[in-house]
Scaffold this active site. Sequence first.
Site, PDB file in Angstrom:
ATOM      1  N   ARG A 170       1.062  -0.967   0.110  1.00 42.98           N
ATOM      2  CA  ARG A 170      -0.338  -0.438   0.168  1.00 42.98           C
ATOM      3  C   ARG A 170       0.635   1.599  -0.203  1.00 42.98           C
ATOM      4  O   ARG A 170       0.739   2.232   1.043  1.00 42.98           O
ATOM      5  CB  ARG A 170      -1.037   0.446   0.637  1.00 42.98           C
ATOM      6  CG  ARG A 170      -1.904  -1.065   1.529  1.00 42.98           C
ATOM      7  CD  ARG A 170      -2.955  -1.107  -0.415  1.00 42.98           C
ATOM      8  NE  ARG A 170      -4.549  -2.178   0.513  1.00 42.98           N
ATOM      9  CZ  ARG A 170      -4.254  -3.069   0.296  1.00 42.98           C
ATOM     10  NH1 ARG A 170      -3.330  -3.155  -0.752  1.00 42.98           N
ATOM     11  NH2 ARG A 170      -5.178  -4.204  -0.272  1.00 42.98           N
ATOM     12  N   GLU A 184      -5.588   3.624   5.873  1.00 32.76           N
ATOM     13  CA  GLU A 184      -5.102   4.283   4.399  1.00 32.76           C
ATOM     14  C   GLU A 184      -5.930   4.621   4.120  1.00 32.76           C
ATOM     15  O   GLU A 184      -5.197   5.442   2.641  1.00 32.76           O
ATOM     16  CB  GLU A 184      -5.484   2.339   3.966  1.00 32.76           C
ATOM     17  CG  GLU A 184      -5.370   1.961   2.865  1.00 32.76           C
ATOM     18  CD  GLU A 184      -5.902   1.120   2.569  1.00 32.76           C
ATOM     19  OE1 GLU A 184      -5.616  -0.467   2.599  1.00 32.76           O
ATOM     20  OE2 GLU A 184      -6.800   0.620   1.668  1.00 32.76           O
ATOM     21  N   SER A 208     -10.553  -0.868   3.121  1.00 34.72           N
ATOM     22  CA  SER A 208     -10.146  -0.884   4.267  1.00 34.72           C
ATOM     23  C   SER A 208      -9.533   0.715   5.045  1.00 34.72           C
ATOM     24  O   SER A 208      -9.296   0.940   3.524  1.00 34.72           O
ATOM     25  CB  SER A 208      -8.476  -1.436   4.008  1.00 34.72           C
ATOM     26  OG  SER A 208      -8.931  -3.279   3.787  1.00 34.72           O
TER      27      SER A 208
HETATM   28  N1  EPU Z   1     -10.073 -10.798  10.421  1.00 35.02           N
HETATM   29  C1  EPU Z   1     -11.405 -10.505  11.461  1.00 35.02           C
HETATM   30  N2  EPU Z   1     -12.527  -9.975  12.042  1.00 35.02           N
HETATM   31  C2  EPU Z   1     -12.583  -9.100   9.859  1.00 35.02           C
HETATM   32  C3  EPU Z   1     -12.225  -8.603   9.596  1.00 35.02           C
HETATM   33  C4  EPU Z   1     -11.051 -10.071   9.801  1.00 35.02           C
HETATM   34  O1  EPU Z   1     -11.747 -11.730  12.529  1.00 35.02           O
HETATM   35  O2  EPU Z   1     -13.723  -8.023  10.468  1.00 35.02           O
HETATM   36  C5  EPU Z   1      -9.755 -11.979  10.545  1.00 35.02           C
HETATM   37  C6  EPU Z   1     -10.230 -13.187   9.391  1.00 35.02           C
HETATM   38  O3  EPU Z   1     -10.372 -14.000   9.392  1.00 35.02           O
HETATM   39  C7  EPU Z   1      -8.184 -13.138   8.496  1.00 35.02           C
HETATM   40  C8  EPU Z   1      -7.712 -12.263   8.628  1.00 35.02           C
HETATM   41  O4  EPU Z   1      -8.452 -11.331   9.331  1.00 35.02           O
HETATM   42  O5  EPU Z   1      -7.805 -14.317   9.236  1.00 35.02           O
HETATM   43  C9  EPU Z   1      -8.200 -11.009   7.479  1.00 35.02           C
HETATM   44  O6  EPU Z   1      -9.152 -10.757   6.596  1.00 35.02           O
HETATM   45  P1  EPU Z   1      -9.099 -10.278   5.188  1.00 35.02           P
HETATM   46  O7  EPU Z   1      -8.647 -11.778   4.316  1.00 35.02           O
HETATM   47  O8  EPU Z   1     -10.719 -10.238   5.224  1.00 35.02           O
HETATM   48  O9  EPU Z   1      -8.146  -9.733   4.781  1.00 35.02           O
HETATM   49  P2  EPU Z   1      -7.705  -8.307   5.339  1.00 35.02           P
HETATM   50  O10 EPU Z   1      -6.844  -8.175   6.040  1.00 35.02           O
HETATM   51  O11 EPU Z   1      -8.597  -7.664   6.571  1.00 35.02           O
HETATM   52  C10 EPU Z   1      -6.285  -7.128   3.003  1.00 35.02           C
HETATM   53  C11 EPU Z   1      -6.647  -5.943   2.376  1.00 35.02           C
HETATM   54  C12 EPU Z   1      -8.066  -5.575   1.496  1.00 35.02           C
HETATM   55  C13 EPU Z   1      -8.200  -7.210  -0.095  1.00 35.02           C
HETATM   56  C14 EPU Z   1      -8.051  -7.920   1.191  1.00 35.02           C
HETATM   57  C15 EPU Z   1      -8.233  -9.381   1.049  1.00 35.02           C
HETATM   58  C16 EPU Z   1      -5.462  -4.443   3.682  1.00 35.02           C
HETATM   59  C17 EPU Z   1      -5.136  -2.832   4.189  1.00 35.02           C
HETATM   60  N3  EPU Z   1      -6.798  -4.901   3.489  1.00 35.02           N
HETATM   61  O12 EPU Z   1      -7.936  -7.473   4.201  1.00 35.02           O
HETATM   62  O13 EPU Z   1      -7.808  -4.820   0.751  1.00 35.02           O
HETATM   63  O14 EPU Z   1      -9.538  -6.945  -0.403  1.00 35.02           O
HETATM   64  O15 EPU Z   1      -6.736  -8.063   2.363  1.00 35.02           O
HETATM   65  O16 EPU Z   1      -6.680  -9.656  -0.142  1.00 35.02           O
HETATM   66  O17 EPU Z   1      -4.603  -4.740   3.276  1.00 35.02           O
HETATM   67  C18 EPU Z   1      -8.069  -2.221   0.810  1.00 35.02           C
HETATM   68  O18 EPU Z   1      -7.335  -2.061   0.772  1.00 35.02           O
HETATM   69  O19 EPU Z   1      -9.260  -1.107   0.785  1.00 35.02           O
HETATM   70  C19 EPU Z   1      -9.378  -3.631   0.278  1.00 35.02           C
HETATM   71  C20 EPU Z   1     -10.122  -3.968   0.810  1.00 35.02           C
END
Ligand code: EPU
Length: 343
Positions: free
Chosen positions: A169, A339, A243
Amino acid sequence: MSNTDLSISRNVDLADLATMHVSAKAGTLIEIHSIEDLQRAFELIKQQDAEFLILGGGSNILFVDDFDGVILNIKLKGISIIEETEDHVLLKIAAGENWHELVMYCVSQGWGGIENLALIPGKVGAAPIQNIGAYGAELSDVLVELDAWMIETQTNNTFSNAECKFGYRESVFKSHLKGKVVITSLTIRLAKNHIPNFEYGALKAVLESRGITKPSIKQVCEAVIEVRQSKLPDPNELGNNGSFFKNPVIDVFLFNELKQKYPNIPGYPVTEHQVKVPAGWLIDQAGWKGYREGDAGVHKKQALVLVNYGNATGQEMYDLSERIKQDIRKKFGIELVREVNIV
Ligand code: EPU
């Protein structure tokens, strides 16, 4: 040179130009349809010694206040093939094209490399600024170079992938070139015999549930769309910035300490000494998921997404993000970084 043929509006409501849909006014809004428009717009900005801001799709910006300066709404259009061989295609895309429509077009042509980045809101020109990424893919994997208009010298410059200094990012356009360039087009390289990447847990699960073991680009793209739609709110229906925070990278000592207390804490090694922790998990664990105060809230299905249920102000959204930051600092000793750009 005259400014008369520029498309200029005054005192414009920004609610529909940014995906959080909070009400704010821009002093002046100029639509940019060509490089000549950019040149003229910057003459005007210089004459008036005005502040300015570049607007793409408005998906990564939160207006906490009115903006008295000049907003440039980038509407540069066009997609062209600049090289095609048996195994790849080089595409040049103008900054004002819609990112998701580009992804769908490439998938329909059988060109692989950006199918995991479906449904990311915003325009093409904004994609390199924060090096958009999802489900194991990042823009930096396919970007060859980009063209940018250098504000100070009023000239065009080409940045190679390396010169963009991409990170998670991150790019040079978010750090020391912030506010100094306008990205006008990207050149990306896509493969014709692409082997899709579907290692990301949620993607794999969707494909497996459909009995697909060797998915096509199109099938991966469809799975991405399904996963995103199940967790992430559509900004046309519920205001949000995707995010809101970055996933923090913390010291392995702190991670191990937290692991004792929270055995389920997810973490992905970044280096030998650093672990990336999902901010969504931290915010969820701290009890914020589904929280709502007035019209400002935390999404019910993904705690990393702050949502505007209708009439929240930018300040209310910001205040909520500040309270979450403080709570995560207190509970986990971790400093969340937004972000989203705050204006
Ligand atoms: N999780 C929770 N509770 C929640 C949300 C997430 O426990 O409410 C846990 C999930 O269970 C999982 C982990 O956190 O173990 C990761 O969650 P998720 O796969 O939804 O991905 P993220 O890390 O929250 C990132 C990106 C997203 C992208 C997804 C998929 C960032 C800041 N965000 O989210 O990007 O779509 O991975 O690759 O890196 C964005 O930047 O706007 C965005 C949506």
